[in-house]
Design an enzyme around this catalytic site. Sequence first.
Site, PDB file in Angstrom:
ATOM      1  NE  ARG A  77      -4.102   1.892   2.081  1.00 55.57           N
ATOM      2  CZ  ARG A  77      -4.423   2.715   3.074  1.00 55.57           C
ATOM      3  NH1 ARG A  77      -3.812   2.636   4.239  1.00 55.57           N
ATOM      4  NH2 ARG A  77      -5.372   3.633   2.890  1.00 55.57           N
ATOM      5  CG  HIS A  81      -1.339   5.530  -0.221  1.00 57.06           C
ATOM      6  ND1 HIS A  81      -1.961   5.845   0.959  1.00 57.06           N
ATOM      7  CD2 HIS A  81      -2.277   4.867  -0.948  1.00 57.06           C
ATOM      8  CE1 HIS A  81      -3.210   5.388   0.961  1.00 57.06           C
ATOM      9  NE2 HIS A  81      -3.418   4.784  -0.191  1.00 57.06           N
ATOM     10  CG  ASN A 110      -1.006   8.534   3.406  1.00 50.82           C
ATOM     11  OD1 ASN A 110      -1.345   7.458   2.892  1.00 50.82           O
ATOM     12  ND2 ASN A 110      -0.376   9.480   2.735  1.00 50.82           N
ATOM     13  CG  HIS A 208      -8.366  -3.691  -1.279  1.00 47.53           C
ATOM     14  ND1 HIS A 208      -9.222  -2.783  -1.861  1.00 47.53           N
ATOM     15  CD2 HIS A 208      -7.312  -2.956  -0.818  1.00 47.53           C
ATOM     16  CE1 HIS A 208      -8.713  -1.563  -1.760  1.00 47.53           C
ATOM     17  NE2 HIS A 208      -7.552  -1.641  -1.133  1.00 47.53           N
TER      18      HIS A 208
HETATM   19  C1  HEM Z   1      -9.205   2.221  -5.862  1.00 49.09           C
HETATM   20  C2  HEM Z   1      -8.572   2.881  -4.981  1.00 49.09           C
HETATM   21  C3  HEM Z   1      -8.338   2.405  -3.582  1.00 49.09           C
HETATM   22  C4  HEM Z   1      -8.992   2.789  -2.448  1.00 49.09           C
HETATM   23  C5  HEM Z   1     -10.136   3.771  -2.356  1.00 49.09           C
HETATM   24  C6  HEM Z   1      -8.399   2.076  -1.355  1.00 49.09           C
HETATM   25  C7  HEM Z   1      -8.761   2.230  -0.027  1.00 49.09           C
HETATM   26  C8  HEM Z   1      -8.237   1.527   1.021  1.00 49.09           C
HETATM   27  C9  HEM Z   1      -8.649   1.664   2.395  1.00 49.09           C
HETATM   28  C10 HEM Z   1      -9.708   2.632   2.903  1.00 49.09           C
HETATM   29  C11 HEM Z   1      -7.942   0.782   3.128  1.00 49.09           C
HETATM   30  C12 HEM Z   1      -8.032   0.552   4.637  1.00 49.09           C
HETATM   31  C13 HEM Z   1      -7.162   1.571   5.351  1.00 49.09           C
HETATM   32  C14 HEM Z   1      -7.388   1.596   6.822  1.00 49.09           C
HETATM   33  O1  HEM Z   1      -8.391   1.051   7.296  1.00 49.09           O
HETATM   34  O2  HEM Z   1      -6.556   2.183   7.545  1.00 49.09           O
HETATM   35  C15 HEM Z   1      -7.070   0.086   2.229  1.00 49.09           C
HETATM   36  C16 HEM Z   1      -6.167  -0.882   2.613  1.00 49.09           C
HETATM   37  C17 HEM Z   1      -5.308  -1.508   1.742  1.00 49.09           C
HETATM   38  N1  HEM Z   1      -5.119  -1.196   0.414  1.00 49.09           N
HETATM   39 FE1  HEM Z   1      -6.295  -0.034  -0.717  1.00 49.09          FE
HETATM   40  N2  HEM Z   1      -7.407   1.276  -1.826  1.00 49.09           N
HETATM   41  C18 HEM Z   1      -7.314   1.446  -3.176  1.00 49.09           C
HETATM   42  C19 HEM Z   1      -6.411   0.848  -4.021  1.00 49.09           C
HETATM   43  C20 HEM Z   1      -5.367   0.062  -3.610  1.00 49.09           C
HETATM   44  C21 HEM Z   1      -4.258  -0.339  -4.428  1.00 49.09           C
HETATM   45  C22 HEM Z   1      -4.039   0.130  -5.860  1.00 49.09           C
HETATM   46  C23 HEM Z   1      -3.469  -1.144  -3.674  1.00 49.09           C
HETATM   47  C24 HEM Z   1      -2.169  -1.816  -4.031  1.00 49.09           C
HETATM   48  C25 HEM Z   1      -1.830  -2.186  -5.244  1.00 49.09           C
HETATM   49  C26 HEM Z   1      -4.085  -1.242  -2.372  1.00 49.09           C
HETATM   50  C27 HEM Z   1      -3.628  -2.024  -1.340  1.00 49.09           C
HETATM   51  C28 HEM Z   1      -4.164  -2.034  -0.069  1.00 49.09           C
HETATM   52  C29 HEM Z   1      -3.737  -2.946   0.979  1.00 49.09           C
HETATM   53  C30 HEM Z   1      -2.755  -4.079   0.821  1.00 49.09           C
HETATM   54  C31 HEM Z   1      -4.425  -2.585   2.129  1.00 49.09           C
HETATM   55  C32 HEM Z   1      -4.264  -3.197   3.530  1.00 49.09           C
HETATM   56  C33 HEM Z   1      -3.129  -2.418   4.204  1.00 49.09           C
HETATM   57  C34 HEM Z   1      -2.791  -2.859   5.613  1.00 49.09           C
HETATM   58  O3  HEM Z   1      -3.293  -3.857   6.100  1.00 49.09           O
HETATM   59  O4  HEM Z   1      -1.971  -2.142   6.245  1.00 49.09           O
HETATM   60  N3  HEM Z   1      -5.217  -0.486  -2.364  1.00 49.09           N
HETATM   61  N4  HEM Z   1      -7.255   0.563   0.954  1.00 49.09           N
END
Ligand code: HEM
Length: 323
Positions: A77, A81, A110, A208
């Site tokens: 992630r 970002h 973030n 995800h």
């Molecule tokens: C379409 C756009 C995207 C949105 C709106 C989005 C939104 C989010 C949100 C809201 C979370 C949870 C954050 C939290 O609860 O603190 C999350 C977690 C995550 N996102 Fe996305 N995301 C997007 C695209 C992506 C992309 C492109 C990737 C990687 C290629 C990604 C990888 C991840 C991962 C692996 C997590 C878990 C992180 C952790 O456990 O620390 N996301 N995302």
Amino acid sequence: MAASSRVSSPAGWLLAAAHCTLVMLALLAGAARGHSPAAALSSTFYDASCPGAHDVVRRVIQDARVSDPRIPASLIRLHFHDCFVQGCDGSLLLDDDLPAIQTEKTVPANNNSARGFPVVDDIKAALEHACPGIVSCADILALAAEISVEISGGPRWSVLLGRRDGTTTNIASAKNLPSPFDPLDKLKQKFRNVNLDDTDLVALQGAHTFGKVQCQFTRENCTVGQPEGALENLDRVTPNVFDNKYYGNLLHGQALLPSDQVMLSDPAAPATTAPIVHRFASNQKDFFRNFVASMIKMGNISPLTGRDGEIRKNCRRVNSKGH
Ligand code: HEM
Ligand SMILES: *[C@@H]1O[C@H](CO)[C@@H](O)[C@H](O)[C@H]1NC(C)=O
Ligand SMILES: *[C@@H]1O[C@H](CO)[C@@H](O)[C@H](O)[C@H]1NC(C)=O
């Protein structure tokens, strides 16, 4: 131009001269933009200067995930970002150093959410020990992303390297990172802004498949009495495995983020994203192939190369001038 001296016929000379002019024009255009001619990223970039780079990064991540199984998800992630905000230049990693540097770590996408920064520090320290001053923080994030996917059961690929670190942050752009509450057209627009298409959007959201989410961002929101930061697995079926189950969850209405579910539920989805979700749900190989291609595209967003930027000594700070 060694070639032009070997050309004897007038027509051949004209062609060679035209070629020289084109090369010069390209160089001038590069200079006019204040850049050295753009060098392409390459998978062999550190082969001579830091042959152990991939192994060093992998060892630190493997160690870190023993006590924190979520680390691979958190690290990929960070690459996302970083790349979406003025390109993959390590800007996300900079701490506050006011007035020159305002950190991106506290923008809504973030703050209390992006994590894994101490592991990035550990990777940087290990690399500085192995090959001082060679591997950029932006490349650390790209390498960490691939290794995180690979060690979680996902595809492996040759990471393109050679990015250099920026010396600025961009708060306005960081505030514009995709939000879980963005409608589909806005998500598509934010991806198109960095040359990523609908297939990239669907494939990359497949990340995800692992990691966690705070209940405040889920479709169901938190339950009464639950703190807003209470964590749930993004993929309830195989929470720590990188696979295509995420798309199956989507098809069953089980996606946690509103921004996940809109790829199926938005009125525009049937003509755009929904068929891609179906494809990836039914064919993991197809998903993996597309995920790799999209990760490489994302990693290619406006890198600094050649003599632009710097190789930071500490990922949290720009190098001080005059050293
Ligand atoms: C379409 C756009 C995207 C949105 C709106 C989005 C939104 C989010 C949100 C809201 C979370 C949870 C954050 C939290 O609860 O603190 C999350 C977690 C995550 N996102 Fe996305 N995301 C997007 C695209 C992506 C992309 C492109 C990737 C990687 C290629 C990604 C990888 C991840 C991962 C692996 C997590 C878990 C992180 C952790 O456990 O620390 N996301 N995302
Ligand atoms: C970030 O979160 C902290 C709480 O941990 C809060 O005090 C701070 O105001 C937030 N920063 C921004 C810029 O919203
Ligand atoms: C989630 O619930 C909290 C507390 O009731 C509320 O303040 C917040 O606006 C809700 N979030 C959404 C996206 O509806």
